[in-house]
Write an enzyme that holds these catalytic residues in place. Sequence first.
Site, PDB file in Angstrom:
ATOM      1  N   HIS A 294       0.861  -1.186   0.000  1.00 25.52           N
ATOM      2  CA  HIS A 294       0.000   0.000   0.000  1.00 25.52           C
ATOM      3  C   HIS A 294       0.896   1.235   0.000  1.00 25.52           C
ATOM      4  O   HIS A 294       1.497   1.581   1.016  1.00 25.52           O
ATOM      5  CB  HIS A 294      -0.894  -0.055   1.256  1.00 25.52           C
ATOM      6  CG  HIS A 294      -1.801   1.117   1.423  1.00 25.52           C
ATOM      7  ND1 HIS A 294      -2.489   1.353   2.599  1.00 25.52           N
ATOM      8  CD2 HIS A 294      -2.159   2.126   0.581  1.00 25.52           C
ATOM      9  CE1 HIS A 294      -3.218   2.454   2.469  1.00 25.52           C
ATOM     10  NE2 HIS A 294      -3.030   2.949   1.263  1.00 25.52           N
TER      11      HIS A 294
ATOM     12  N   MET B  79       1.580   4.906   0.199  1.00 25.84           N
ATOM     13  CA  MET B  79       1.067   6.222   0.608  1.00 25.84           C
ATOM     14  C   MET B  79       2.197   7.210   0.355  1.00 25.84           C
ATOM     15  O   MET B  79       2.813   7.741   1.280  1.00 25.84           O
ATOM     16  CB  MET B  79       0.644   6.180   2.076  1.00 25.84           C
ATOM     17  CG  MET B  79      -0.678   5.444   2.270  1.00 25.84           C
ATOM     18  SD  MET B  79      -0.942   4.892   3.959  1.00 25.84           S
ATOM     19  CE  MET B  79      -0.082   3.333   3.902  1.00 25.84           C
TER      20      MET B  79
ATOM     21  N   MET C 285     -10.254   3.465   2.049  1.00 24.63           N
ATOM     22  CA  MET C 285      -9.700   3.755   3.377  1.00 24.63           C
ATOM     23  C   MET C 285     -10.843   4.001   4.372  1.00 24.63           C
ATOM     24  O   MET C 285     -11.748   4.794   4.103  1.00 24.63           O
ATOM     25  CB  MET C 285      -8.800   4.989   3.345  1.00 24.63           C
ATOM     26  CG  MET C 285      -7.481   4.826   2.607  1.00 24.63           C
ATOM     27  SD  MET C 285      -6.428   3.479   3.191  1.00 24.63           S
ATOM     28  CE  MET C 285      -6.126   3.940   4.906  1.00 24.63           C
TER      29      MET C 285
ATOM     30  N   GLY D 117      -1.677   3.724  12.294  1.00 22.82           N
ATOM     31  CA  GLY D 117      -2.511   2.616  12.749  1.00 22.82           C
ATOM     32  C   GLY D 117      -3.288   3.031  13.987  1.00 22.82           C
ATOM     33  O   GLY D 117      -3.079   4.125  14.528  1.00 22.82           O
ATOM     34  N   GLY D 118      -4.201   2.184  14.425  1.00 16.64           N
ATOM     35  CA  GLY D 118      -4.889   2.393  15.691  1.00 16.64           C
ATOM     36  C   GLY D 118      -5.968   3.456  15.707  1.00 16.64           C
ATOM     37  O   GLY D 118      -6.350   3.937  16.776  1.00 16.64           O
TER      38      GLY D 118
ATOM     39  N   ASP E  35      -9.357  -0.708   4.824  1.00 18.06           N
ATOM     40  CA  ASP E  35      -8.117  -0.575   5.589  1.00 18.06           C
ATOM     41  C   ASP E  35      -8.293   0.491   6.659  1.00 18.06           C
ATOM     42  O   ASP E  35      -8.524   1.659   6.356  1.00 18.06           O
ATOM     43  CB  ASP E  35      -6.998  -0.188   4.608  1.00 18.06           C
ATOM     44  CG  ASP E  35      -5.636  -0.089   5.258  1.00 18.06           C
ATOM     45  OD1 ASP E  35      -5.512  -0.353   6.462  1.00 18.06           O
ATOM     46  OD2 ASP E  35      -4.684   0.256   4.530  1.00 18.06           O
TER      47      ASP E  35
ATOM     48  N   GLY F 259      -8.913   0.462  11.272  1.00 24.01           N
ATOM     49  CA  GLY F 259      -9.894   0.298  12.347  1.00 24.01           C
ATOM     50  C   GLY F 259     -10.681  -1.000  12.324  1.00 24.01           C
ATOM     51  O   GLY F 259     -11.737  -1.095  12.959  1.00 24.01           O
TER      52      GLY F 259
ATOM     53  N   GLY G 125      -4.351  -4.156  11.354  1.00 23.11           N
ATOM     54  CA  GLY G 125      -3.030  -4.055  11.965  1.00 23.11           C
ATOM     55  C   GLY G 125      -3.094  -4.266  13.457  1.00 23.11           C
ATOM     56  O   GLY G 125      -2.752  -5.335  13.980  1.00 23.11           O
ATOM     57  N   THR G 126      -3.601  -3.254  14.157  1.00 27.24           N
ATOM     58  CA  THR G 126      -3.639  -3.280  15.613  1.00 27.24           C
ATOM     59  C   THR G 126      -4.379  -4.497  16.154  1.00 27.24           C
ATOM     60  O   THR G 126      -3.875  -5.189  17.041  1.00 27.24           O
ATOM     61  CB  THR G 126      -4.315  -1.987  16.133  1.00 27.24           C
ATOM     62  OG1 THR G 126      -3.649  -0.875  15.543  1.00 27.24           O
ATOM     63  CG2 THR G 126      -4.238  -1.888  17.642  1.00 27.24           C
ATOM     64  N   SER G 127      -5.566  -4.771  15.607  1.00 28.95           N
ATOM     65  CA  SER G 127      -6.366  -5.860  16.193  1.00 28.95           C
ATOM     66  C   SER G 127      -5.638  -7.199  16.112  1.00 28.95           C
ATOM     67  O   SER G 127      -5.703  -7.999  17.041  1.00 28.95           O
ATOM     68  CB  SER G 127      -7.749  -5.941  15.538  1.00 28.95           C
ATOM     69  OG  SER G 127      -7.638  -6.290  14.178  1.00 28.95           O
TER      70      SER G 127
HETATM   71  C1  DX5 Z   1      -3.060   3.383   7.714  1.00 29.73           C
HETATM   72  C2  DX5 Z   1      -2.600   2.085   7.097  1.00 29.73           C
HETATM   73  C3  DX5 Z   1      -3.239   0.882   7.656  1.00 29.73           C
HETATM   74  C4  DX5 Z   1      -3.007   0.655   9.119  1.00 29.73           C
HETATM   75  C5  DX5 Z   1      -4.206  -0.013   9.691  1.00 29.73           C
HETATM   76  O1  DX5 Z   1      -2.560   4.432   6.988  1.00 29.73           O
HETATM   77  O2  DX5 Z   1      -2.859   2.094   5.718  1.00 29.73           O
HETATM   78  O3  DX5 Z   1      -2.897  -0.272   6.909  1.00 29.73           O
HETATM   79  O4  DX5 Z   1      -1.892  -0.124   9.388  1.00 29.73           O
HETATM   80  O5  DX5 Z   1      -4.011  -0.100  11.042  1.00 29.73           O
HETATM   81  P1  DX5 Z   1      -5.179  -0.440  12.078  1.00 29.73           P
HETATM   82  O6  DX5 Z   1      -5.671  -1.804  11.749  1.00 29.73           O
HETATM   83  O7  DX5 Z   1      -4.452  -0.363  13.358  1.00 29.73           O
HETATM   84  O8  DX5 Z   1      -6.216   0.616  11.925  1.00 29.73           O
HETATM   85 ZN    ZN Z   2      -2.611   0.176   4.543  1.00 29.57          ZN
END
Ligand code: DX5
Ligand code: ZN
Length: 214
Positions: A64, A66, A135, A142-143, A169, A171, A191-193
């Site tokens: 991904h 960014m 998104m 993250g988080g 992607d 939350g 990610g976090t979960s």
């Molecule tokens: C945010 C990223 C996500 C992020 C998601 O910019 O693109 O991939 O890691 O993280 P969680 O699952 O913690 O929201």
């Molecule tokens: Zn991502």
Amino acid sequence: MLSAPSILASDFSRLGEQIQMITQAGADWIHLDVMDGLFVPNITFGAPVIKAVKPYSDLPFDVHLMIQNPKRYIEDFCKAGADIISFHVEAEEDVTGTIEKIVACGAKPALAVKPNTSVETVFPYLDKLYMVLVMTVEPGFGGQKYMADMMPKVGQLKQKAPHLLVQVDGGIGVDTIASSAKAGVDICVAGTSVFRASCPKQMIADLKKAAKDV
Ligand code: DX5
Ligand code: ZN
């Protein structure tokens, strides 16, 4: 629903092992968040790090981007082992050229939209795409809290291009995944979960179950 854990929430001091662990825990894809400090206010890692961890998993590497003007770096990321490359429609003037470059390099192209970007911006490219990434948080960290109000975008995409994969992607957890599943999402990034769970394997199973039960 396919599960693509984001290594952004993993322990970077042992990234290879974390990727190995998540592969054995039932992940379907490995999601790698590349940030440049320009398109988003955070910096993560680039192609050399992806290349270094590629041998730790046989799963598809879902990269991904960014980053501003991603076209410049497509070849680098393909050579590093990216199988699917998502870039932001907001970050690139030459969207068609970037998609073509991804395909020419042998990877699958995807376009991503930030929460404030209308999904219509990707409509002109749908027939060239493998996936659209919606998104569900502001990209960069993250988080953050899941934005359920992004789900109409998923509905619009599924209506317009029923066979196109749709990914969400940000939350995603056991309490939010049902909303995505109901909307028709095919792949969720978490990610976090997943990485902060006491048992990531159980969490991946729980997420899949919660998505199935809707
Ligand atoms: C945010 C990223 C996500 C992020 C998601 O910019 O693109 O991939 O890691 O993280 P969680 O699952 O913690 O929201
Ligand atoms: Zn991502």
